[in-house]
Design a protein around this motif. Structure first.
Motif, PDB file in Angstrom:
ATOM      1  N   ALA A 240       0.894  -1.168  -0.116  1.00 23.11           N
ATOM      2  CA  ALA A 240      -0.022   0.000  -0.035  1.00 23.11           C
ATOM      3  C   ALA A 240       0.911   1.495  -0.085  1.00 23.11           C
ATOM      4  CB  ALA A 240      -0.944   0.086   1.308  1.00 23.11           C
ATOM      5  N   LEU A 241       1.868   1.183   0.532  1.00 21.13           N
ATOM      6  CA  LEU A 241       2.943   2.322   0.800  1.00 21.13           C
ATOM      7  C   LEU A 241       3.293   2.581  -0.436  1.00 21.13           C
ATOM      8  CD1 LEU A 241       4.215   1.840   4.506  1.00 21.13           C
ATOM      9  CD2 LEU A 241       2.795   3.625   3.577  1.00 21.13           C
ATOM     10  N   LEU A 242       3.999   1.406  -1.188  1.00 16.30           N
ATOM     11  CA  LEU A 242       4.876   1.489  -2.410  1.00 16.30           C
ATOM     12  C   LEU A 242       3.657   2.089  -3.414  1.00 16.30           C
ATOM     13  CD1 LEU A 242       6.731  -1.930  -2.441  1.00 16.30           C
ATOM     14  CD2 LEU A 242       7.712   0.424  -2.199  1.00 16.30           C
ATOM     15  N   GLU A 243       2.576   1.929  -3.399  1.00 23.03           N
ATOM     16  CA  GLU A 243       1.410   2.253  -4.116  1.00 23.03           C
ATOM     17  C   GLU A 243       1.113   3.789  -4.069  1.00 23.03           C
ATOM     18  OE1 GLU A 243      -0.049   0.486  -6.946  1.00 23.03           O
ATOM     19  OE2 GLU A 243       1.952  -0.142  -6.874  1.00 23.03           O
ATOM     20  N   ASN A 244       1.444   4.306  -2.750  1.00 26.63           N
ATOM     21  CA  ASN A 244       1.157   5.774  -2.301  1.00 26.63           C
ATOM     22  C   ASN A 244       2.718   6.264  -1.883  1.00 26.63           C
ATOM     23  OD1 ASN A 244      -2.031   6.166  -2.077  1.00 26.63           O
ATOM     24  ND2 ASN A 244      -1.579   3.926  -1.613  1.00 26.63           N
ATOM     25  N   PRO A 245       3.356   6.793  -3.056  1.00 30.77           N
ATOM     26  CA  PRO A 245       4.849   7.083  -2.561  1.00 30.77           C
ATOM     27  C   PRO A 245       4.546   8.318  -1.940  1.00 30.77           C
ATOM     28  CG  PRO A 245       4.231   7.167  -5.138  1.00 30.77           C
ATOM     29  CD  PRO A 245       3.014   6.476  -4.290  1.00 30.77           C
ATOM     30  N   HIS A 246       3.858   9.233  -1.726  1.00 40.45           N
ATOM     31  CA  HIS A 246       3.977  10.361  -0.741  1.00 40.45           C
ATOM     32  C   HIS A 246       3.722  10.050   0.442  1.00 40.45           C
ATOM     33  CE1 HIS A 246       4.221  12.961  -4.343  1.00 40.45           C
ATOM     34  NE2 HIS A 246       2.958  12.690  -5.048  1.00 40.45           N
ATOM     35  N   GLN A 247       2.866   9.006   0.548  1.00 40.52           N
ATOM     36  CA  GLN A 247       2.748   8.724   1.894  1.00 40.52           C
ATOM     37  C   GLN A 247       4.042   7.916   2.508  1.00 40.52           C
ATOM     38  OE1 GLN A 247      -0.201   9.417   3.920  1.00 40.52           O
ATOM     39  NE2 GLN A 247      -0.548  10.756   2.142  1.00 40.52           N
ATOM     40  N   LEU A 248       4.626   7.070   1.588  1.00 35.36           N
ATOM     41  CA  LEU A 248       5.670   6.288   2.151  1.00 35.36           C
ATOM     42  C   LEU A 248       6.920   7.339   2.406  1.00 35.36           C
ATOM     43  CD1 LEU A 248       7.249   3.807   2.358  1.00 35.36           C
ATOM     44  CD2 LEU A 248       7.511   3.776  -0.151  1.00 35.36           C
ATOM     45  N   ASP A 249       7.054   8.623   1.779  1.00 37.17           N
ATOM     46  CA  ASP A 249       7.777   9.487   2.135  1.00 37.17           C
ATOM     47  C   ASP A 249       7.833  10.188   3.380  1.00 37.17           C
ATOM     48  OD1 ASP A 249       9.371   9.345  -0.171  1.00 37.17           O
ATOM     49  OD2 ASP A 249       8.496  11.089  -1.242  1.00 37.17           O
ATOM     50  N   LEU A 250       6.599  10.268   4.003  1.00 35.37           N
ATOM     51  CA  LEU A 250       6.362  10.743   5.247  1.00 35.37           C
ATOM     52  C   LEU A 250       6.791   9.935   6.145  1.00 35.37           C
ATOM     53  CD1 LEU A 250       2.430  11.647   5.083  1.00 35.37           C
ATOM     54  CD2 LEU A 250       4.491  13.225   4.889  1.00 35.37           C
ATOM     55  N   LEU A 251       6.961   8.525   6.055  1.00 35.27           N
ATOM     56  CA  LEU A 251       7.272   7.748   6.984  1.00 35.27           C
ATOM     57  C   LEU A 251       8.969   7.552   7.026  1.00 35.27           C
ATOM     58  CD1 LEU A 251       5.423   4.254   7.030  1.00 35.27           C
ATOM     59  CD2 LEU A 251       6.285   5.580   9.124  1.00 35.27           C
ATOM     60  N   ARG A 252       9.326   7.572   5.617  1.00 30.88           N
ATOM     61  CA  ARG A 252      10.908   7.613   5.689  1.00 30.88           C
ATOM     62  C   ARG A 252      11.535   8.804   6.031  1.00 30.88           C
ATOM     63  NH1 ARG A 252      10.896   6.955  -0.203  1.00 30.88           N
ATOM     64  NH2 ARG A 252      10.906   4.647  -0.273  1.00 30.88           N
ATOM     65  N   ASN A 253      10.834   9.815   6.073  1.00 30.55           N
ATOM     66  CA  ASN A 253      11.754  11.215   6.390  1.00 30.55           C
ATOM     67  C   ASN A 253      11.100  11.443   7.809  1.00 30.55           C
ATOM     68  OD1 ASN A 253      12.622  11.265   3.970  1.00 30.55           O
ATOM     69  ND2 ASN A 253      10.967  12.369   2.995  1.00 30.55           N
ATOM     70  N   SER A 254      10.466  10.865   8.375  1.00 36.14           N
ATOM     71  CA  SER A 254      10.091  11.154   9.764  1.00 36.14           C
ATOM     72  C   SER A 254      10.801  10.276  10.819  1.00 36.14           C
ATOM     73  CB  SER A 254       8.648  11.112   9.995  1.00 36.14           C
ATOM     74  OG  SER A 254       8.601  11.540  11.560  1.00 36.14           O
ATOM     75  N   MET A 259       4.539  10.349  14.937  1.00 41.35           N
ATOM     76  CA  MET A 259       4.061  10.042  13.333  1.00 41.35           C
ATOM     77  C   MET A 259       3.882   8.890  13.024  1.00 41.35           C
ATOM     78  SD  MET A 259       5.159   9.814  10.284  1.00 41.35           S
ATOM     79  CE  MET A 259       3.749   9.866   9.008  1.00 41.35           C
ATOM     80  N   VAL A 260       4.940   7.893  13.462  1.00 40.94           N
ATOM     81  CA  VAL A 260       4.924   6.258  13.074  1.00 40.94           C
ATOM     82  C   VAL A 260       3.908   5.799  13.671  1.00 40.94           C
ATOM     83  CG1 VAL A 260       6.422   4.270  13.526  1.00 40.94           C
ATOM     84  CG2 VAL A 260       7.506   6.444  12.839  1.00 40.94           C
ATOM     85  N   SER A 261       3.602   6.103  14.647  1.00 38.57           N
ATOM     86  CA  SER A 261       2.423   5.337  15.659  1.00 38.57           C
ATOM     87  C   SER A 261       1.019   5.895  14.623  1.00 38.57           C
ATOM     88  CB  SER A 261       2.279   6.072  17.111  1.00 38.57           C
ATOM     89  OG  SER A 261       1.117   5.655  17.457  1.00 38.57           O
ATOM     90  N   ALA A 262       0.790   7.093  14.388  1.00 36.19           N
ATOM     91  CA  ALA A 262      -0.344   7.300  13.748  1.00 36.19           C
ATOM     92  C   ALA A 262      -0.439   6.715  12.380  1.00 36.19           C
ATOM     93  CB  ALA A 262      -0.327   8.964  13.441  1.00 36.19           C
ATOM     94  N   ALA A 263       0.757   6.541  11.872  1.00 39.69           N
ATOM     95  CA  ALA A 263       0.996   5.587  10.437  1.00 39.69           C
ATOM     96  C   ALA A 263       0.397   4.448  10.450  1.00 39.69           C
ATOM     97  CB  ALA A 263       2.183   5.852   9.734  1.00 39.69           C
ATOM     98  N   VAL A 264       0.940   3.683  11.589  1.00 39.74           N
ATOM     99  CA  VAL A 264       0.583   2.312  11.913  1.00 39.74           C
ATOM    100  C   VAL A 264      -1.271   2.137  12.163  1.00 39.74           C
ATOM    101  CG1 VAL A 264       0.286   0.475  13.733  1.00 39.74           C
ATOM    102  CG2 VAL A 264       2.609   1.582  12.840  1.00 39.74           C
ATOM    103  N   GLU A 265      -1.609   3.126  12.875  1.00 41.05           N
ATOM    104  CA  GLU A 265      -3.009   3.092  13.189  1.00 41.05           C
ATOM    105  C   GLU A 265      -3.704   3.336  11.745  1.00 41.05           C
ATOM    106  OE1 GLU A 265      -4.100   2.114  15.888  1.00 41.05           O
ATOM    107  OE2 GLU A 265      -1.967   2.216  16.641  1.00 41.05           O
ATOM    108  N   GLU A 266      -3.426   4.213  10.944  1.00 43.32           N
ATOM    109  CA  GLU A 266      -4.131   4.415   9.565  1.00 43.32           C
ATOM    110  C   GLU A 266      -4.104   2.988   8.911  1.00 43.32           C
ATOM    111  OE1 GLU A 266      -6.011   6.318   8.397  1.00 43.32           O
ATOM    112  OE2 GLU A 266      -5.749   6.655   6.321  1.00 43.32           O
TER     113      GLU A 266
END
Lengths: 389, 65
Positions: A240-254, A259-266
């Motif tokens: 899902a993250l590879l298909e949504n590269p902007h979202q993946l960037d958020l995780l990679r750059n934070s 932020m990571v915990s919110a990403a997991v919930e989402e």
């Protein structure tokens, strides 16, 4: 109900239509029986928390997922309080927040070592086999006191246990194999105690708090639920993250844990991998909104569509790692909510905050259309995820 | 704010601890929730509401003046 192959992350489109029409509708399932299908978030939470609904698969009217449902006791999932609560409380301590936090450095080590091995090995590689399955399997083996060397055996049987489409006999065989395996391990633990959950269960059997059969059933539940689900969240979440590269960037750059915990919930909300619907049967008449559920009628709550209800989440079909999705019901709701959720969350936080930073060029080595999705299981995901970098 | 916790209902999911660490803890032997204070300061009110909202067993209630 299968998801649409063109939208592999979304609940089946008919559920979306039903959700727009009414919060509850009557549906006929595979065996010809009729039940209430609950498609809206609020009504699902209301009903899943209602003690007037039973989880006992043996009651008349219970909406079974397959003919073999409930032929063997697997832990405490398909039973009601007070028996359910009594058995569940015997194994809640190891999943306390404090203890799960203490396990975090060990999980980080496991994740780092598996990534080291990935980077040193050939590519492309199947991420399911090389990473997604080993991470939670190693963790749950350590927690339970199960030898990881047996992983081929228990992973193969777990896969069959949660597969709805295979013959009942084959499914029953998988449950029995796991049951016998855990029963033998529990006997061994009595003689060679360790600091693990199976040792505690073996002690409960000795003290007469638990039958040997129930202890093995709880062992099967923890072992299967402890690795299958998280493995699918790792692989499908990565896709899902590879298909949504902007979202993946958020995780990679934070490097912000919040932020990571919110990403997991989402990602839990968005993917909702336990997609067969939580099932119950009414013990009394229950009025919910305009609808009267009568005693003896079955109720099915597919939380995948509940977590896409626009009444509960703005733009629910968007993957938005920045939103507050903590109130999702991907782990279920009510007294049966997933016991291992603190462990699953911690594992996913470690994985999602490590994998894409250490392999920033990670990408699919095949087309999404060629990926084999688990439409036929109680847990959704991909059977394989070929990746390269 | 006054907080009420029904320990008999609790299923030890620990979600209250994650949401409001200053107000809730877990019992060592079985993870059942413990109330550290039943009258938390106002700046904890949001966290307590979150804890009540995510509690799967609906074991947490609160009243506000």
């Amino acid at each position: 109900m299968a998801r649409d192959a063109r939208c592999p992350f979304d609940p089946p489109p008919p559920l979306h239509d039903l959700q727009q029409q009414a919060p509850l509708t009557r549906v006929r399932i595979w065996d010809g029986t009729e039940h209430w299908l609950v498609t809206r978030y609020e009504e699902q939470r209301e009903l899943l928390a209602d003690p007037r609904l039973s989880s006992d698969v043996h009651r008349a009217g219970y909406p079974r997922t397959a003919a073999a449902s409930g032929t063997t006791r697997v832990g405490f999932i398909l039973m009601d309080d007070p028996e359910h609560a009594r058995l569940r409380r015997l194994v809640t301590a190891p999943f306390m927040i404090r203890r799960i936090r203490a396990m975090r450095p060990a999980v980080q080590r496991i994740v780092d070592e598996l990534i080291d091995a990935l980077l040193a090995g050939p590519k492309p590689v199947d991420l399911v086999e090389a990473f997604a399955l080993p991470v939670p399997s190693l963790v749950i083996c350590d927690l339970l006191g199960v030898p990881y060397a047996d992983h081929d055996f228990f992973q193969a049987n777990s896969k069959n246990l949660i597969r709805v489409s295979i013959p009942a006999q084959q499914r029953g065989e998988a449950v029995r194999n796991l049951h016998d395996y855990l029963a033998a391990l529990l006997l061994k633990k009595a003689g060679q105690p360790g600091d693990d959950v199976l040792t505690r269960l073996a002690r409960d059997v000795e003290n007469g708090e638990l039958t040997a059969d129930d202890a093995a059933g709880i062992g099967v539940l923890l072992l299967v639920a402890g690795h299958e689900t998280t493995a699918n969240m790792i692989a499908l979440g990565t896709l899902a993250l590879l298909e949504n590269p902007h979202q993946l960037d958020l995780l990679r750059n934070s490097d912000d844990p919040a932020m990571v915990s919110a990403a997991v919930e989402e990602l839990l909300r968005y993917l909702n991998i336990t997609h067969n619907g939580r099932r119950r049967v009414a013990l009394e008449d229950i009025r919910i909104g305009e609808t009267l559920i009568r005693a003896g009628e079955g109720v099915i709550c597919p939380t995948d569509i509940g977590n896409r209800d626009p009444r509960a989440f703005d733009h629910p079909d968007d993957l938005d790692l920045g939103r507050d999705a903590r109130h999702h019901t991907a782990f279920g709701f009510g007294v049966h909510q997933c016991l291992g959720q603190p462990l699953a969350r911690m594992e996913l936080q470690v994985v999602y905050s490590t994998l894409y930073r250490r392999i920033p060029t990670l990408r699919l080595a095949t087309g999404v259309e060629d990926l084999p999705f688990k439409h036929d299981g109680a847990v959704y995901g991909v059977y394989e995820l070929p990746v390269t970098w | 704010m006054k907080v009420l916790l029904d320990q008999d209902k609790c299923v030890a999911s620990g979600q209250c601890v994650v949401a409001a660490e200053a107000v809730f803890d877990q019992r060592d032997e079985d993870g059942v929730a413990l109330l550290l204070t039943d009258e938390p300061p106002d700046d904890q009110a949001g966290d307590v509401k979150q804890a009540a909202a995510v509690c799967p067993a609906r074991a947490i209630r609160y009243t506000t003046d």
